[in-house]
Structure formats: C-alpha cells, structure tokens
Motif scaffolding. Structure first.
Motif, PDB file in Angstrom:
ATOM      1  N   MET A   1     -17.563  -9.516 -45.325  1.00 28.52           N
ATOM      2  CA  MET A   1     -16.608 -10.452 -44.753  1.00 28.52           C
ATOM      3  C   MET A   1     -16.349 -10.078 -43.297  1.00 28.52           C
ATOM      4  O   MET A   1     -16.205  -8.907 -42.964  1.00 28.52           O
ATOM      5  CB  MET A   1     -15.286 -10.440 -45.543  1.00 28.52           C
ATOM      6  N   ALA A   2     -16.272 -11.106 -42.429  1.00 24.65           N
ATOM      7  CA  ALA A   2     -16.050 -10.863 -41.006  1.00 24.65           C
ATOM      8  C   ALA A   2     -14.656 -10.304 -40.780  1.00 24.65           C
ATOM      9  O   ALA A   2     -13.695 -10.670 -41.471  1.00 24.65           O
ATOM     10  CB  ALA A   2     -16.225 -12.155 -40.225  1.00 24.65           C
ATOM     11  N   ALA A   3     -14.541  -9.406 -39.802  1.00 20.82           N
ATOM     12  CA  ALA A   3     -13.237  -8.846 -39.460  1.00 20.82           C
ATOM     13  C   ALA A   3     -12.371  -9.929 -38.840  1.00 20.82           C
ATOM     14  O   ALA A   3     -12.869 -10.817 -38.146  1.00 20.82           O
ATOM     15  CB  ALA A   3     -13.419  -7.685 -38.478  1.00 20.82           C
ATOM     16  N   PRO A   4     -11.049  -9.885 -39.073  1.00 21.91           N
ATOM     17  CA  PRO A   4     -10.165 -10.888 -38.466  1.00 21.91           C
ATOM     18  C   PRO A   4     -10.137 -10.748 -36.949  1.00 21.91           C
ATOM     19  O   PRO A   4     -10.309  -9.655 -36.402  1.00 21.91           O
ATOM     20  CB  PRO A   4      -8.801 -10.568 -39.085  1.00 21.91           C
ATOM     21  N   LEU A   5      -9.938 -11.862 -36.274  1.00 22.36           N
ATOM     22  CA  LEU A   5      -9.866 -11.843 -34.815  1.00 22.36           C
ATOM     23  C   LEU A   5      -8.626 -11.104 -34.361  1.00 22.36           C
ATOM     24  O   LEU A   5      -7.548 -11.230 -34.961  1.00 22.36           O
ATOM     25  CB  LEU A   5      -9.801 -13.277 -34.277  1.00 22.36           C
ATOM     26  N   ALA A   6      -8.779 -10.351 -33.274  1.00 23.55           N
ATOM     27  CA  ALA A   6      -7.600  -9.724 -32.674  1.00 23.55           C
ATOM     28  C   ALA A   6      -6.641 -10.805 -32.185  1.00 23.55           C
ATOM     29  O   ALA A   6      -5.435 -10.746 -32.436  1.00 23.55           O
ATOM     30  CB  ALA A   6      -8.030  -8.825 -31.521  1.00 23.55           C
ATOM     31  N   TYR A   7      -7.181 -11.800 -31.494  1.00 26.78           N
ATOM     32  CA  TYR A   7      -6.402 -12.953 -31.038  1.00 26.78           C
ATOM     33  C   TYR A   7      -7.281 -14.193 -31.146  1.00 26.78           C
ATOM     34  O   TYR A   7      -8.408 -14.198 -30.661  1.00 26.78           O
ATOM     35  CB  TYR A   7      -5.917 -12.765 -29.597  1.00 26.78           C
ATOM     36  N   ALA A   8      -6.748 -15.211 -31.776  1.00 26.27           N
ATOM     37  CA  ALA A   8      -7.509 -16.448 -31.952  1.00 26.27           C
ATOM     38  C   ALA A   8      -7.324 -17.408 -30.790  1.00 26.27           C
ATOM     39  O   ALA A   8      -8.073 -18.371 -30.662  1.00 26.27           O
ATOM     40  CB  ALA A   8      -7.097 -17.135 -33.259  1.00 26.27           C
ATOM     41  N   LEU A   9      -6.331 -17.154 -29.928  1.00 28.61           N
ATOM     42  CA  LEU A   9      -6.059 -18.025 -28.786  1.00 28.61           C
ATOM     43  C   LEU A   9      -5.920 -17.180 -27.527  1.00 28.61           C
ATOM     44  O   LEU A   9      -5.093 -16.266 -27.471  1.00 28.61           O
ATOM     45  CB  LEU A   9      -4.780 -18.832 -29.020  1.00 28.61           C
ATOM     46  N   ILE A  10      -6.741 -17.497 -26.536  1.00 24.30           N
ATOM     47  CA  ILE A  10      -6.727 -16.794 -25.250  1.00 24.30           C
ATOM     48  C   ILE A  10      -6.197 -17.766 -24.208  1.00 24.30           C
ATOM     49  O   ILE A  10      -6.873 -18.731 -23.838  1.00 24.30           O
ATOM     50  CB  ILE A  10      -8.144 -16.330 -24.869  1.00 24.30           C
ATOM     51  N   ALA A  11      -4.979 -17.539 -23.740  1.00 26.37           N
ATOM     52  CA  ALA A  11      -4.332 -18.428 -22.768  1.00 26.37           C
ATOM     53  C   ALA A  11      -4.434 -17.796 -21.384  1.00 26.37           C
ATOM     54  O   ALA A  11      -3.946 -16.682 -21.179  1.00 26.37           O
ATOM     55  CB  ALA A  11      -2.867 -18.650 -23.147  1.00 26.37           C
ATOM     56  N   THR A  12      -5.072 -18.489 -20.455  1.00 21.72           N
ATOM     57  CA  THR A  12      -5.265 -17.921 -19.124  1.00 21.72           C
ATOM     58  C   THR A  12      -4.733 -18.840 -18.037  1.00 21.72           C
ATOM     59  O   THR A  12      -5.011 -20.035 -18.018  1.00 21.72           O
ATOM     60  CB  THR A  12      -6.753 -17.644 -18.824  1.00 21.72           C
ATOM     61  N   ASP A  13      -3.981 -18.256 -17.135  1.00 19.08           N
ATOM     62  CA  ASP A  13      -3.676 -18.905 -15.866  1.00 19.08           C
ATOM     63  C   ASP A  13      -4.980 -19.004 -15.068  1.00 19.08           C
ATOM     64  O   ASP A  13      -5.986 -18.364 -15.407  1.00 19.08           O
ATOM     65  CB  ASP A  13      -2.626 -18.070 -15.130  1.00 19.08           C
ATOM     66  N   LEU A  14      -4.966 -19.791 -14.004  1.00 18.45           N
ATOM     67  CA  LEU A  14      -6.157 -19.938 -13.169  1.00 18.45           C
ATOM     68  C   LEU A  14      -6.051 -19.137 -11.875  1.00 18.45           C
ATOM     69  O   LEU A  14      -6.678 -18.096 -11.719  1.00 18.45           O
ATOM     70  CB  LEU A  14      -6.398 -21.419 -12.853  1.00 18.45           C
ATOM     71  N   ASP A  15      -5.245 -19.630 -10.941  1.00 16.19           N
ATOM     72  CA  ASP A  15      -5.193 -19.034  -9.605  1.00 16.19           C
ATOM     73  C   ASP A  15      -4.618 -17.622  -9.656  1.00 16.19           C
ATOM     74  O   ASP A  15      -3.543 -17.389 -10.207  1.00 16.19           O
ATOM     75  CB  ASP A  15      -4.354 -19.911  -8.681  1.00 16.19           C
ATOM     76  N   GLY A  16      -5.345 -16.679  -9.098  1.00 14.31           N
ATOM     77  CA  GLY A  16      -4.906 -15.299  -9.087  1.00 14.31           C
ATOM     78  C   GLY A  16      -5.120 -14.586 -10.404  1.00 14.31           C
ATOM     79  O   GLY A  16      -4.780 -13.410 -10.538  1.00 14.31           O
ATOM     80  N   THR A  17      -5.714 -15.279 -11.383  1.00 15.84           N
ATOM     81  CA  THR A  17      -5.884 -14.696 -12.719  1.00 15.84           C
ATOM     82  C   THR A  17      -7.330 -14.829 -13.184  1.00 15.84           C
ATOM     83  O   THR A  17      -8.093 -13.880 -13.127  1.00 15.84           O
ATOM     84  CB  THR A  17      -4.924 -15.370 -13.723  1.00 15.84           C
ATOM     85  N   LEU A  18      -7.719 -16.007 -13.628  1.00 16.24           N
ATOM     86  CA  LEU A  18      -9.102 -16.220 -14.063  1.00 16.24           C
ATOM     87  C   LEU A  18     -10.024 -16.454 -12.869  1.00 16.24           C
ATOM     88  O   LEU A  18     -11.175 -16.009 -12.859  1.00 16.24           O
ATOM     89  CB  LEU A  18      -9.170 -17.409 -15.019  1.00 16.24           C
ATOM     90  N   LEU A  19      -9.509 -17.166 -11.866  1.00 16.38           N
ATOM     91  CA  LEU A  19     -10.325 -17.501 -10.697  1.00 16.38           C
ATOM     92  C   LEU A  19     -10.214 -16.423  -9.628  1.00 16.38           C
ATOM     93  O   LEU A  19      -9.157 -15.813  -9.433  1.00 16.38           O
ATOM     94  CB  LEU A  19      -9.881 -18.839 -10.108  1.00 16.38           C
ATOM     95  N   ARG A  20     -11.301 -16.231  -8.905  1.00 12.19           N
ATOM     96  CA  ARG A  20     -11.270 -15.362  -7.738  1.00 12.19           C
ATOM     97  C   ARG A  20     -10.646 -16.107  -6.565  1.00 12.19           C
ATOM     98  O   ARG A  20     -10.352 -17.294  -6.651  1.00 12.19           O
ATOM     99  CB  ARG A  20     -12.688 -14.896  -7.416  1.00 12.19           C
ATOM    100  N   GLY A  21     -10.448 -15.411  -5.482  1.00 15.18           N
ATOM    101  CA  GLY A  21      -9.784 -16.006  -4.339  1.00 15.18           C
ATOM    102  C   GLY A  21     -10.493 -17.203  -3.756  1.00 15.18           C
ATOM    103  O   GLY A  21      -9.875 -18.047  -3.101  1.00 15.18           O
ATOM    104  N   ASP A  22     -11.808 -17.297  -3.987  1.00 11.66           N
ATOM    105  CA  ASP A  22     -12.571 -18.440  -3.476  1.00 11.66           C
ATOM    106  C   ASP A  22     -12.673 -19.571  -4.497  1.00 11.66           C
ATOM    107  O   ASP A  22     -13.492 -20.469  -4.371  1.00 11.66           O
ATOM    108  CB  ASP A  22     -13.972 -18.004  -3.036  1.00 11.66           C
ATOM    109  N   ASP A  23     -11.801 -19.525  -5.523  1.00 10.63           N
ATOM    110  CA  ASP A  23     -11.737 -20.573  -6.559  1.00 10.63           C
ATOM    111  C   ASP A  23     -12.960 -20.612  -7.458  1.00 10.63           C
ATOM    112  O   ASP A  23     -13.237 -21.632  -8.087  1.00 10.63           O
ATOM    113  CB  ASP A  23     -11.517 -21.969  -5.950  1.00 10.63           C
ATOM    114  N   THR A  24     -13.690 -19.506  -7.563  1.00  6.21           N
ATOM    115  CA  THR A  24     -14.849 -19.454  -8.444  1.00  6.21           C
ATOM    116  C   THR A  24     -14.578 -18.537  -9.631  1.00  6.21           C
ATOM    117  O   THR A  24     -13.679 -17.690  -9.596  1.00  6.21           O
ATOM    118  CB  THR A  24     -16.102 -18.963  -7.709  1.00  6.21           C
TER     119      THR A  24
END
Length: 268
Positions: A1-24
């Motif tokens: 049986m597969a191990a349970p997920l640590a987190y099933a939902l990953i919520a990310t901000d964009l600017d300054g978080t997921l995106l780099r300073g050049d918006d990529t």
C-alpha cells in the motif's frame, strides 16, 4: 500500500515565492511540483494577482484546475476560464477610504484591478507598476478608475515606506475595507473580511481537502492568514519579518528555489 501523502494540497504565492524576480519559474521548481503532482498532491496558486494576470502562468504550468486570485476575492477555474466565485470592492467605499488615507499622509497614487476574467488593471497618473512586466492601462484621472466593478485598489506613496503606509491606512480605513501588503510597493484595499485564507478555504472545499492536508508557501504579510489556516506555513528566506515570525519553517529564497527545497524533501 502506498504511503500517505505528507500534504495533499500545496498552496503557493507567486511573486517573491514561486516566481523569481524576472517573473519566471525555474526548471527545478517545475520538476519538484511535477513530482509532487505525480505523487497525488494538488498544486494551488494563491496570489494577489487578479485572474487575467494569472492565466498566462497557469497555461505555462499546464494547469487546468483552480487558482485563488485577487488576495482571495476570486476563485478561478482555469479549465473553464471562468470565475467560480468573486467578491467586489464597493467603489464608493474605496473612494471614501482613499480620501481618509490622503487626509493623513497626503497624496497617494492608486490603481485598480477590475473584476472578471478579462478585467483590466487601470493606473492613474503618477502610479508606477511594481511589476513592470504585468500589463496595465493608464487612465487620465482618478475618476476613470471606477468605471467598472473592481476587486481591489493598489496604493503607492511617493515617500512613505510600505509598512508605514499600510499601518496608517489600517488606522483610518476602519470597516470600509481590508488593508494588506502583498509586496514591495504594493499596499492594497480589498473587500472587508476577504483574505487569502478565505479563498484558500473555499478552493480546498471544492477539492475535498482540509487545513490539515495543506502546506502553504509565501513571502509577505498578506500570506499570514493563509499560514494561520494551513497545517504548515513555509516562509521564504526573502520574506517579510512579520511572516517569518508566524511561519513553521523558513526555506531558501525564491531565487534559490526555496519551494523546491521543501518539496524535494517531502516528495523524494
């Protein structure tokens, strides 16, 4: 049986978080998100950007799901290209709030995000976009900002620091609107009671998920409600001190793939 997920939902901000300073988005972050998705986790963008400014990024990510936009005022369905839910800021209240703020600090420069999947970002004379890569339409006078329903107002002051402007705005706006700070040069007025947490909670219910399923990533004070809601809040190394103070963990900066660092640990 597969191990349970640590987190099933990953919520990310964009600017300054997921995106780099050049918006990529870096290749490392793409790979980390893809690995989490392959393991069964859902990635949810939770951003202050309005839906029209998020659509190109979602297309680049290949996302056909939900996104929380406009600081929680919009729940956008990328697959159907429609808003499942939206709350507008009363334009008369917004004008009154601006007047109260200017009575305390002098002239500010304002912009608005119009409601809807094709809403424009309008900027009045003197307002400088904090993200010059994002499209905006300059209008001739402030009254033109109120031509259509809006989701929020963005404020800039020629001299005051963002923290001081936000603090003063909160002290005088009262129940007219909520005040938040979402990035350098970005103090915002939004519908009273609307935060990233309200939008995230609504999206999670649509997905059949709960706070205990959720890990959230952010960098600014507007992410605090999201951290309060989620089981685990991760601040970027470049985050505002107020967010770091309430975070469960601090990772590397957005330029150094801080989200990927955590996801690689959780979904190895």
């Amino acid at each position: 049986m597969a191990a349970p997920l640590a987190y099933a939902l990953i919520a990310t901000d964009l600017d300054g978080t997921l995106l780099r300073g050049d918006d990529t988005l870096s290749d490392r972050s793409r790979i980390a998100l893809a690995r989490a998705s392959a393991a069964g986790a859902r990635h949810l963008v939770v951003t202050g950007r309005p839906a029209p400014r998020v659509r190109p990024l979602l297309e680049d990510l290949g996302s056909r799901g939900l996104a929380v936009c406009g600081q929680g005022a919009q729940l956008y369905d990328a697959g159907a290209d429609r808003l499942l839910w939206s709350v507008t800021l009363d334009r008369e209240l917004a004008e009154t709030a601006l007047g109260k703020i200017e009575a305390e600090v002098g002239q500010v420069y304002a912009a608005v995000d119009q409601d809807g999947v094709d809403g424009l970002t309008l900027i009045e004379p003197g307002y400088l976009m904090p993200h010059p890569t994002l499209p905006a339409v300059r209008v001739g006078r402030r009254d033109d900002l109120w031509s259509e329903p809006i989701s929020k107002v963005l404020l800039r002051h020629p001299a005051l620091e963002d923290d001081e402007l936000a603090s003063t705005a909160r002290s005088v706006v009262g129940s007219l609107a909520s005040v938040t700070m979402s990035g350098p040069g970005t103090v915002e007025l939004q519908p009273l009671g609307i935060t990233k947490a309200t939008g995230l909670a609504l999206a999670a219910r649509h997905l059949g998920l709960t706070p205990s399923d959720t890990i959230a990533f952010g960098d600014m004070p507007n992410d605090i409600p999201m951290f309060d809601w989620a089981a685990h809040g991760v601040a970027m190394a470049n985050a505002h001190p107020e967010l770091k103070a309430v975070a469960d963990e601090v990772t590397s900066s957005n330029e150094d793939d801080g989200i990927a660092v955590v996801l690689e640990r959780l979904f190895n």
